[in-house]
Design an enzyme around this catalytic site. Structure first.
Site, PDB file in Angstrom:
ATOM      1  N   ASP C 225       0.703  -1.161   0.078  1.00  0.00           N
ATOM      2  CA  ASP C 225       0.071   0.010   0.105  1.00  0.00           C
ATOM      3  C   ASP C 225       0.723   1.406  -0.170  1.00  0.00           C
ATOM      4  O   ASP C 225       0.254   2.368   0.426  1.00  0.00           O
ATOM      5  CB  ASP C 225      -1.166  -0.076   1.290  1.00  0.00           C
ATOM      6  CG  ASP C 225      -2.033  -1.191   1.120  1.00  0.00           C
ATOM      7  OD1 ASP C 225      -2.217  -1.720   0.190  1.00  0.00           O
ATOM      8  OD2 ASP C 225      -2.179  -1.553   2.226  1.00  0.00           O
ATOM      9  N   GLU C 226       2.141   1.092  -0.352  1.00  0.00           N
ATOM     10  CA  GLU C 226       2.865   2.434  -0.509  1.00  0.00           C
ATOM     11  C   GLU C 226       3.623   2.729  -1.947  1.00  0.00           C
ATOM     12  O   GLU C 226       4.060   3.597  -2.249  1.00  0.00           O
ATOM     13  CB  GLU C 226       4.259   2.051   0.361  1.00  0.00           C
ATOM     14  CG  GLU C 226       4.042   1.986   1.916  1.00  0.00           C
ATOM     15  CD  GLU C 226       3.826   3.240   2.596  1.00  0.00           C
ATOM     16  OE1 GLU C 226       4.022   4.376   1.776  1.00  0.00           O
ATOM     17  OE2 GLU C 226       3.842   3.178   3.744  1.00  0.00           O
TER      18      GLU C 226
END
Lengths: 280, 280, 280, 280
Positions: C225-226
């Protein structure tokens, strides 16, 4: 016959029969319910009720009628006369956009508040405040945080402020200060919380490459930027938007979000519900 | 002990004491108000109330309790058991995006409706409807508008539909058809009404050079695109957005807006208020 | 004379004279620039250019003309014929809303892609995929993560997919899998990143009491999720919105955001710029 | 070596080779293209180009270089030095929210304009304008529309204003006045055009029961509220929102939309394209 526009707020552990006890009591005194909203939170078991009434009797007289009912049901309650404006103290540092917005909205009759003064750790906004006829209290940090906060609290007390609004007041508050103002101090944080807590959130947002930025009005608590959220709003940005442009766009979001939160507070719409809010 | 989840709707000329009469009646039968919202319209003098209740007695038994109170107060009222899904008939022409969206949301439990069939003036969407197990009624316009509408009304009657949803059904309805379905037929218009009534609204929007486009769900009335608005939403466009791209963007807005209107109808949240709606 | 609709992308360390070298080369071969956008990032020193051209010569022939210019300027470049659709492999777990949305948009001509198959760790969406004529590859996790990912990579290779779309594929990918697909795998995360990374983001959002929820399409990287954010969108909620209702509202946001990211990829609009994206 | 930040705008009937002729000319003089955007309108055949350049030579010297190229290609062109702020005259009636917003944004460096004065048909905003050091020209309508507009035009001429901004100036302009200011006069209309033209648009919106309200910044033309739209924005309302509350909400939308239009004008981003705008 004159009538009063009143707001009645209840908050209680959820149990049946609250409306059944309250509504006939009000009707018996000739009150007319113009708006009402009930919210029962299945998670916390909290029950929240807000009513706008027209009443043939005044606030204080009706309060005597409501008190025994509320007492029997173990309700927390408030009864407000909308003709009485909420006294608000504003705090600001150097950026004046939220301050100017609130002052203007108050002056043109869009915010039902009285501004009882402006507190700042800088002199920057003095001229603006005084031109609008507001007392300006310069509380520099150079006197030490503890002493400064003590003076801040004194001014709140002396001014009669029921709400303190941190309108881009860029100081981290001590735990004791935050606790002293629990539930009666609203801050505007210039990010879409819980993203980008702390300093320079637009620069954080720019660094992360988000496509939307925002601002958050919340009650101040001892946990920085963790208080119950009252209102948020956002605006679209792109890779072209510089951090400085985000700051500029953010000014509009912040002023809009903060003034909505202040209005709702002054209209007696906000309940705390654990670490969340209910806005009725 | 089992409980029922019920929704009680009232609508009346505004007068004091309605809540005071209703709430104790409900409490006396053990009902618990979970949500309630009252709206009094100062312009029209209309009073609107929606309550979500948990009740130890069923819908029909409670209705017998409510009836005399409502009768005495001259209230229009409805009492619904949320366990009973609203039967809905869908109408479509060639564009299937709203149809597919409603079917999918119903299948995954996001819309509290039963779909009792699909009506169309084309064969285009038959395969899709039938794959989802839905009866498909092809009513070509070639049989003449009057005959076609008569068959349409028959299908509504036979299917038991309480709501007819025009999910991009691209036919102008006759006055008599519209009147026959007053208050129980929702249309999606592919513009932000009242802008761009009539045909090809995205092309109208493109021609005018607007920077935002939208869609509108409204009750069908004899006045084309003039019925009470239930919900609207919008999306930003630019000079680069072609009319075809607006059509594509619009598909998402239309499906989203229409499904919200259908959900609110099925949750018994919508009141007509003259040519406007109240959504509680 | 037939013409080709081509897209030319450049990416380079920023230096003057790039457009001056490229534009005459294109004009000399009769190309007409229909759209162009240049972005120079002052922070990273990156230079990004996208042009939509009509060309009297085909993609391959023009590529031979562009190559020496790009080589001399040390430009990374791509030249695409818009008549050639991007082959896309879709991955899904149990929630089908993004899958159904992409399939439908592709079928009605709103997404310039070819869907070369569907991969899933469950059987849930097989019927839907196969009804639309798509190959369905069931890759259960029971065979072990390493073996499963190896099969997944094989299918990507064999299918000719240039883009893999994680359309609510609820598995955490290994670092090596993420790296193998760097820049050609888009995920939809069901929160407004960087808020609420990881599992059950709508429940996290409900717990925090935010007033707006969102979804984020991003390139997959080894950091969960980065990855670089491609697109985000949001929707307003309130204290009344349950976590389940947030999930339902989120379905629409997710499908909309993901399909925009896929469209932009297929239109060759997206550049990675460090951990951010440039969308031209 | 100092550099200038310049903006080059072209507008022409669409034809190939424009960029090929322009870019090498700029590169030969050492200019670096920082941003560029090209838009070709397939409907009107218009070609629009905006470039932001850093240039080792000044605006006037570069203009001599550009002129022969533009002349040969029959391009309309403009070359601007961003160090030179656009002189703007503000017009207002009694509502000051847009005026205050523009003044504040200019003062804190968020709008690249110089305010050369304020014109009003009322005295209401004199104190505010003068406190900010701005010349205030009271032009009452009592002197007759023709005479008043003649004085207004004189002030525009004498002040050196390149842009006149009608910041809630509530007078209908004559055709000749509108034509005299074609392309250099921006109005804010307090509705989401083309809905609700003319007087009291929020009251019109309230009467129609729309669920979203908006505001529109557009170039002034002889057709009232029909000029090319530059920017629009909207905000959600409900049945509860009174017409007065719409007015209050609208103040924020109007100020935000108008300041964006003024910024884009001052950044030389706006092209007229028939009755539409292109914003690059």
């Amino acid at each position: 016959m004159t009538t009063s526009d009143l707001v009645l707020k209840f908050r209680a552990p959820d149990r049946p029969g609250i409306m059944a006890a309250v509504a006939p009591t009000l009707a018996a005194r000739g009150c007319d319910i113009r708006e009402a909203e009930v919210y029962g939170d299945d998670d916390t078991g909290g029950f929240f009720l807000r009513m706008a009434l027209t009443s043939p009797i005044g606030r204080d007289e009706l309060a005597k009628v409501v008190e025994p009912v509320a007492s029997e049901l173990a309700l927390e309650w408030e009864l407000h006369d909308l003709a009485r404006r909420t006294p608000v103290l504003l705090a600001v540092s150097k950026f004046g956009h939220c301050l100017i917005d609130i002052i203007h909205k108050k002056e043109i009759g869009q915010l039902p508040i009285d501004i009882v003064g402006v507190v700042s750790n800088h002199e920057t906004m003095r001229k603006t405040a005084e031109w609008h006829g507001l007392a300006y209290h310069h509380l520099p940090m150079s006197e030490g945080k503890e002493a400064q906060e003590a003076r801040f609290l004194s001014i709140i007390g002396e001014s009669g402020a029921e709400l303190t609004v941190l309108a881009r007041y860029m100081q981290i508050l001590s735990d004791s200060f935050s606790e002293a103002l629990a539930g009666r101090c609203i801050n505007i944080h210039h990010s879409f919380l819980p993203s980008f807590k702390g300093a320079k959130p637009y620069h954080q947002a720019h660094g992360r490459g988000v496509k939307i930025i925002g601002a958050t009005a919340h009650f101040v608590t001892a946990d920085l930027d963790e208080g119950p959220i009252i209102e948020q709003d956002v605006r679209r940005v792109s890779h072209r938007t510089t951090a400085d442009e985000m700051v500029a766009i953010g000014c509009e979001i912040e002023a809009s979000v903060l003034s909505r939160a202040v209005r709702w507070y002054a209209e007696h719409r906000i309940f705390q519900n654990g670490n969340k809010t209910v806005v009725l």
